[in-house]
Design a protein around this motif. Structure first.
Motif, PDB file in Angstrom:
ATOM      1  N   TRP A   1       0.826  -1.187   0.000  1.00 22.58           N
ATOM      2  CA  TRP A   1       0.000   0.000   0.000  1.00 22.58           C
ATOM      3  C   TRP A   1       0.876   1.259   0.000  1.00 22.58           C
ATOM      4  O   TRP A   1       0.677   2.166  -0.801  1.00 22.58           O
ATOM      5  CB  TRP A   1      -0.950  -0.048   1.186  1.00 22.58           C
TER       6      TRP A   1
ATOM      7  N   ILE B   1       1.279   3.677  -3.154  1.00 24.00           N
ATOM      8  CA  ILE B   1       0.751   5.041  -3.197  1.00 24.00           C
ATOM      9  C   ILE B   1       1.872   6.015  -3.578  1.00 24.00           C
ATOM     10  O   ILE B   1       1.643   6.975  -4.319  1.00 24.00           O
ATOM     11  CB  ILE B   1       0.049   5.401  -1.862  1.00 24.00           C
TER      12      ILE B   1
ATOM     13  N   PHE C   1       2.362   5.673  -7.232  1.00 28.13           N
ATOM     14  CA  PHE C   1       1.223   6.284  -7.904  1.00 28.13           C
ATOM     15  C   PHE C   1       1.369   7.806  -7.943  1.00 28.13           C
ATOM     16  O   PHE C   1       1.127   8.455  -8.964  1.00 28.13           O
ATOM     17  CB  PHE C   1      -0.045   5.843  -7.183  1.00 28.13           C
ATOM     18  N   VAL C   2       1.811   8.367  -6.804  1.00 27.10           N
ATOM     19  CA  VAL C   2       2.067   9.806  -6.760  1.00 27.10           C
ATOM     20  C   VAL C   2       3.137  10.173  -7.790  1.00 27.10           C
ATOM     21  O   VAL C   2       3.016  11.185  -8.492  1.00 27.10           O
ATOM     22  CB  VAL C   2       2.487  10.232  -5.337  1.00 27.10           C
TER      23      VAL C   2
ATOM     24  N   SER D   1      12.578  13.396   8.735  1.00 25.77           N
ATOM     25  CA  SER D   1      11.930  12.244   8.132  1.00 25.77           C
ATOM     26  C   SER D   1      10.507  12.081   8.645  1.00 25.77           C
ATOM     27  O   SER D   1       9.686  11.460   7.991  1.00 25.77           O
ATOM     28  CB  SER D   1      12.738  10.973   8.380  1.00 25.77           C
ATOM     29  N   THR D   2      10.192  12.670   9.816  1.00 25.11           N
ATOM     30  CA  THR D   2       8.818  12.525  10.304  1.00 25.11           C
ATOM     31  C   THR D   2       7.847  13.386   9.498  1.00 25.11           C
ATOM     32  O   THR D   2       6.648  13.184   9.555  1.00 25.11           O
ATOM     33  CB  THR D   2       8.686  12.909  11.790  1.00 25.11           C
ATOM     34  N   TRP D   3       8.391  14.365   8.778  1.00 23.85           N
ATOM     35  CA  TRP D   3       7.509  15.207   7.973  1.00 23.85           C
ATOM     36  C   TRP D   3       7.638  14.915   6.481  1.00 23.85           C
ATOM     37  O   TRP D   3       7.078  15.629   5.654  1.00 23.85           O
ATOM     38  CB  TRP D   3       7.788  16.692   8.227  1.00 23.85           C
ATOM     39  N   ALA D   4       8.379  13.862   6.143  1.00 28.18           N
ATOM     40  CA  ALA D   4       8.675  13.622   4.723  1.00 28.18           C
ATOM     41  C   ALA D   4       7.411  13.464   3.882  1.00 28.18           C
ATOM     42  O   ALA D   4       7.288  14.076   2.819  1.00 28.18           O
ATOM     43  CB  ALA D   4       9.556  12.392   4.578  1.00 28.18           C
ATOM     44  N   ASP D   5       6.449  12.666   4.377  1.00 29.25           N
ATOM     45  CA  ASP D   5       5.216  12.456   3.605  1.00 29.25           C
ATOM     46  C   ASP D   5       4.489  13.771   3.359  1.00 29.25           C
ATOM     47  O   ASP D   5       4.017  14.035   2.256  1.00 29.25           O
ATOM     48  CB  ASP D   5       4.272  11.508   4.354  1.00 29.25           C
ATOM     49  N   ALA D   6       4.397  14.586   4.416  1.00 29.15           N
ATOM     50  CA  ALA D   6       3.672  15.852   4.278  1.00 29.15           C
ATOM     51  C   ALA D   6       4.306  16.699   3.192  1.00 29.15           C
ATOM     52  O   ALA D   6       3.607  17.257   2.336  1.00 29.15           O
ATOM     53  CB  ALA D   6       3.662  16.603   5.604  1.00 29.15           C
TER      54      ALA D   6
ATOM     55  N   TYR E   1       3.463  15.393  -0.288  1.00 29.54           N
ATOM     56  CA  TYR E   1       2.121  15.689  -0.773  1.00 29.54           C
ATOM     57  C   TYR E   1       1.892  17.170  -0.998  1.00 29.54           C
ATOM     58  O   TYR E   1       1.136  17.560  -1.894  1.00 29.54           O
ATOM     59  CB  TYR E   1       1.069  15.074   0.155  1.00 29.54           C
ATOM     60  N   ILE E   2       2.579  18.003  -0.210  1.00 25.41           N
ATOM     61  CA  ILE E   2       2.475  19.444  -0.483  1.00 25.41           C
ATOM     62  C   ILE E   2       3.059  19.729  -1.865  1.00 25.41           C
ATOM     63  O   ILE E   2       2.470  20.450  -2.674  1.00 25.41           O
ATOM     64  CB  ILE E   2       3.187  20.257   0.620  1.00 25.41           C
TER      65      ILE E   2
ATOM     66  N   LEU F   1       3.243  17.618  -4.335  1.00 23.92           N
ATOM     67  CA  LEU F   1       2.309  17.081  -5.328  1.00 23.92           C
ATOM     68  C   LEU F   1       1.162  18.052  -5.586  1.00 23.92           C
ATOM     69  O   LEU F   1       0.805  18.341  -6.725  1.00 23.92           O
ATOM     70  CB  LEU F   1       1.746  15.744  -4.822  1.00 23.92           C
ATOM     71  N   ILE F   2       0.601  18.567  -4.495  1.00 24.86           N
ATOM     72  CA  ILE F   2      -0.554  19.453  -4.641  1.00 24.86           C
ATOM     73  C   ILE F   2      -0.133  20.730  -5.375  1.00 24.86           C
ATOM     74  O   ILE F   2      -0.834  21.199  -6.271  1.00 24.86           O
ATOM     75  CB  ILE F   2      -1.171  19.750  -3.252  1.00 24.86           C
TER      76      ILE F   2
ATOM     77  N   ILE G   1      -1.319  14.441   4.808  1.00 28.17           N
ATOM     78  CA  ILE G   1      -0.724  15.589   5.502  1.00 28.17           C
ATOM     79  C   ILE G   1      -1.372  15.746   6.887  1.00 28.17           C
ATOM     80  O   ILE G   1      -0.693  15.918   7.895  1.00 28.17           O
ATOM     81  CB  ILE G   1      -0.895  16.876   4.671  1.00 28.17           C
TER      82      ILE G   1
ATOM     83  N   GLN H   1       0.031  13.303   9.318  1.00 31.60           N
ATOM     84  CA  GLN H   1       1.352  13.649   9.852  1.00 31.60           C
ATOM     85  C   GLN H   1       1.254  14.773  10.866  1.00 31.60           C
ATOM     86  O   GLN H   1       1.972  14.783  11.859  1.00 31.60           O
ATOM     87  CB  GLN H   1       2.288  14.032   8.709  1.00 31.60           C
TER      88      GLN H   1
END
Lengths: 300, 315, 263
Positions: free
Chosen positions: A228, A232, A235-236, A269-274, A277-278, A280-281, B120, B123
């Motif tokens: 998953w 994802i 996919f991004v 690294s704890t904020w990497a996903d955010a 996606y920022i 990406l947006i 987001i 997180q």
């Protein structure tokens, strides 16, 4: 500076794996215009299948590289067949249905794969053996690159070149591109669109199987629900590159791998996903069809 | 509304009304959560089913409701029901701010953007921003509310509180269906350009659908915080969003009975088969595929063509 | 009085000039025709006029006001409403619901009436539905009120689309090839309908391929070829213009099956 080079090496490695997986999403999207959410779990399944085959066959070979290649090929065959069955059973009956029905069918198929992995291999992580590839490391400056990274980079590079040639220089490739633009017109021109879709699923599964085994060889630990997360991300990557666009998926994968790795190295690294996606947006706000995607004008 | 439809709703609500008589405490909790999830699914349906926007991050608004009310209650000692207007306002504002730059995106791109916002949000709450969200463990010790001297301290009273809110939401959605706003959602979903060309400001209605869906989901979030008195990030993650998304598609887009049945199938059914722990989600995935193949428009698709009787009288 | 005035309208797609400095004006109460061979840029003119495309150059003036680059919904609300060459109905909905869409912006309901009905909103709802009924009677559609439009024959779908346009209470009705796909009988009905609409006070601008229809109904015609105006005037003038005859017959006698020979 050494952090930068190190993160670039790591980013390129993971980025090329993302790219391999992203190609599976983008090729299916290109022809069938729906997101194959089961692809990530198919990748996870290939990591498990690959490991099982490897542990079975490794004792028969003196050289682990040959054992890996053999397992890779067998895994590709198995996963391609599963990919074909997936299309045949879960997607083909839904070609004329509303697009979201196919999306939900894909989510269901993903759930089937994930739980099948859990039932067969159990809920605990499995590990690729540490010596699967000789643990060789090269230093330059303070940065290191391992043999496995070199192998992943080289193999991904050649696979993508091969795919590019297949799609752009062969008859089958021309049929794939035609079916992506307009299925009905392609059918009228005598292209067997069903066969093309089977080829696309087989190709996507092949790339996914390679990606899945690379993930296992690089990170070693594999879990039943890993598909998953990697799915994802890939996919991004496909979206960033412009979904439906094959060079876009390659570019998007490399770009996302580098971006993730640099964020993890320099910021947190704890904020990497955010951050991912920022980014990406923002890309979608300013370039609504991704970097290489083309705007499709609505016919009035 | 036709008579037969009214009877069906009365039967459904009647069953919910007497359900606690036949259930033990764990089944009562499942019943309460079913009602809360139904509210979220109905709000998801406003965005996805009616206005046709591929929102796969709806659990975020559910979470915003739960977290803001929990923070107001545990940090600032504000009675939790008082949080509702604040929660509604904030989630409406956030949803509009999110939607304004992204709403023009084509279906699947909007889908991935909403997934992005959900991740987001995850997180943010997991990283314990400003020390308010409690990190991965979430927030403990949320107080049950009281209203006009009545304490909603028992689980049974919380069940009926949720039940009452569900009735209000159902009435509201019925009103929506028979209003200019609700029809505008259908028009812009079915053909955005044609809707614009008869003068409908589709952008406004898209934003409104988003804000409305977000607000209702956030109210459900407050109820969720009240029910469990503990909240943690997992209850609002992407998997939850996908659950709500799937409920709408499996049940039938913009069909209220469909969405309610979908919630039952996707949430309650797995609880019933808890004993078959290892196999249930495998079977569940197969069921999802089969449902879509057999009923591509959902189990109970929306029926159009229901118009006021006085249009038909002298025929 | 000039209701609509188009000046120097130019629309370019990539390198292709679809509409090239086109000007014309429509007077109140007219039935105005735009004709031209396939691919002459007629529909593009309509798309620019109704805000779907943004023209590269030129202005669209509506009752003395510059409305170039307005979005489609704003233009519709000013009283210009269109139909589409490929019928665009809300095909899952019934005839009455489709026509009701035209009432959406006329309705005085506010956003909160979607959540809570008031006596005011109920009155408003009833008033608009009754208007729909009136239009269905006018258009002979009352028997199909609850029929889903996707199940209707093509000719009926056209009528529903025109009914939907009427429901917005427009001043100018823009018809994009209204006779396309209709049989002879249906085309005759359409001719009568267009006259009826004119008599009701609507101004009509139409693109059409069916020369019989155009020559019978229109008061004034602009002929477009390769995006440029090659002739304008009354049907008699246009019919005898050498440039028009060349455009239609000289180069390619493609798709009108000798219709114009009869005229």
């Amino acid at each position: 500076m050494y952090i930068f080079i190190q993160q670039v090496i790591n980013g390129l490695t993971i980025g090329s794996i993302f790219a391999l997986i992203a190609l599976g999403y983008t090729m299916v999207y290109g022809t069938m215009k729906f997101i194959n959410f089961a692809h990530g779990d198919l990748v996870a399944l290939s990591a498990f299948v690959g490991l099982t085959i490897y542990t079975t066959v490794v004792s028969s070979f003196s050289n682990s590289i040959i054992a890996i290649l053999i397992s890779l090929i067998i895994t590709i065959v198995i996963i391609s067949i599963i990919g074909y069955l997936l299309e045949r059973i879960a997607y083909r009956p839904l070609r004329k249905a509303p697009r979201l029905s196919a999306v939900v069918s894909a989510l269901g198929a993903g759930m089937v794969f994930q739980n099948a992995i859990m039932l067969i291999w159990g809920p605990n992580p499995h590990y690729y053996p540490a010596d699967i590839i000789p643990n060789k490391i090269w230093h330059f400056g303070d940065s290191v690159i391992s043999l496995i990274q070199i192998l992943i980079l080289l193999l991904s590079f050649f696979i993508m070149i091969g795919l590019y040639i297949l799609v752009n220089k062969t008859r089958t490739g021309r049929a794939i591109r035609a079916a992506a633009i307009n299925q009905d017109a392609a059918r009228l021109m005598g292209i067997n669109v069903d066969a093309i879709i089977v080829i696309i699923f087989a190709l996507g599964s092949t790339l996914g199987a390679v990606g899945g085994m690379f993930l296992g060889m690089f990170y070693r630990g594999i879990t039943f629900n890993m598909g998953w997360n990697y799915g994802i991300s890939a996919f991004v990557a496909a979206i960033i590159g412009g979904i439906g666009n094959i060079p876009g998926a390659m570019l998007g994968g490399i770009f996302l791998g580098l971006f993730n790795s640099l964020i993890a190295g320099y910021i947190s690294s704890t904020w990497a996903d955010a951050f991912t996606y920022i980014l990406l947006i923002l890309i979608l706000i300013f370039k609504p069809t991704g970097i290489l995607g083309e705007r499709v004008a609505e016919k009035v | 509304m036709r008579k037969s439809a009214i009877y069906k709703y009365l039967v459904f609500l009647g069953i919910l009304l007497i359900y606690p008589l036949f259930s033990n405490s764990s089944w009562l909790a499942i019943g309460t959560t079913f009602i809360i999830y139904s509210i979220v699914a109905l709000s998801q349906d406003i965005v996805l089913g009616k206005a046709g926007m591929f929102d796969m991050g709806h659990a975020m608004f559910f979470g915003i409701g739960a977290y803001i009310s929990a923070i107001m209650n545990t940090v600032f000692n504000i009675p939790i029901l008082w949080a509702i207007p604040v929660v509604v306002l904030i989630s409406a504002i956030i949803s509009v701010l999110m939607a304004m730059p992204t709403i023009h995106l084509r279906g699947d791109y909007l889908l991935v953007v909403t997934i992005g916002f959900n991740i987001i949000f995850q997180q943010v709450i997991k990283n314990n921003v400003f020390g308010l969200t409690g990190g991965p463990n979430g927030i403990f010790g949320i107080e049950r509310p009281s209203l006009f001297g009545f304490e909603f301290s028992s689980d049974l009273s919380v069940y009926y509180l949720a039940f009452f809110v569900l009735i209000l939401i159902l009435i509201m959605i019925k009103n929506l269906e028979t209003s200019a706003v609700g029809r505008a959602f259908h028009y812009l979903r079915l053909d955005n350009l044609a809707a614009q060309c008869v003068g409908i400001n589709t952008r406004f209605y898209r934003l409104f659908a988003f804000a409305l869906g977000a607000s209702i989901a956030s109210i459900a979030g407050v109820l969720f915080a009240i029910q469990y008195t503990v909240i943690s990030p997992e209850s609002f993650n992407l998997m939850q969003s996908i659950l709500f998304f799937t409920i709408v598609i499996v049940g039938g887009m913009s069909s209220i009975p469909g969405v309610l049945l979908g919630t039952f199938l996707m949430f309650v059914l797995p609880e019933i088969f808890r004993d078959f722990n290892t196999y249930r989600y495998l079977v569940f995935g197969v069921m999802m595929i089969l449902t879509m193949i057999l009923r591509p428009r959902g189990i109970i698709p929306k029926k159009f063509g229901i118009i006021p009787k006085y249009l038909l009288k002298d025929k | 009085m000039e209701l609509l005035k188009i000046e120097n309208l130019t629309k370019i797609f990539g390198g292709l000039v679809a509409v090239d400095h086109l000007s014309f004006s429509v007077k109140k109460g007219q039935i105005y025709g735009i004709i031209g061979p396939n691919g002459a840029g007629k529909t593009t003119v309509f798309n620019c006029l109704t805000g779907i495309y943004k023209p590269e150059e030129g202005t669209v003036i509506w009752k003395g006001k510059d409305i170039t680059n307005y979005p489609p919904d704003k233009i519709a609300n000013l009283g210009i409403v269109r139909t589409f060459q490929t019928i665009r109905l809300f095909s899952d909905m019934c005839v009455a619901e489709n026509i009701m869409s035209g009432r959406n912006q006329i309705s005085k309901q506010h956003w909160y009436h979607g959540l809570i009905h008031t006596p005011f909103s109920k009155r408003d709802e009833k008033k608009n539905w009754l208007k729909v009924k009136e239009i269905m009677e006018l258009m002979n559609l009352q028997d199909y009120a609850t029929e889903l439009t996707k199940n209707l024959p093509y000719g009926h779908q056209r009528r529903v689309e025109i009914a939907r346009a009427l429901a917005t209470e427009p001043e100018l009705i823009v018809l994009d090839e209204p006779a396309a796909g209709l049989n002879g009988h249906e085309t005759l009905d359409l001719t009568n309908l267009i006259f009826k609409l004119r008599d009701m006070g609507f101004t009509i601008l139409l693109i059409e391929h069916d020369m019989n229809l155009v020559m019978n109904v229109t008061d004034y015609i602009t002929v477009v070829n390769f995006g440029e105006k090659i002739c304008e005037g009354t049907p008699e003038i246009v019919q005898n213009d050498p440039a028009v005859i060349e455009a239609y017959l000289g180069k390619e006698d493609a798709d009108d099956e000798g219709d114009e020979d009869e005229n």
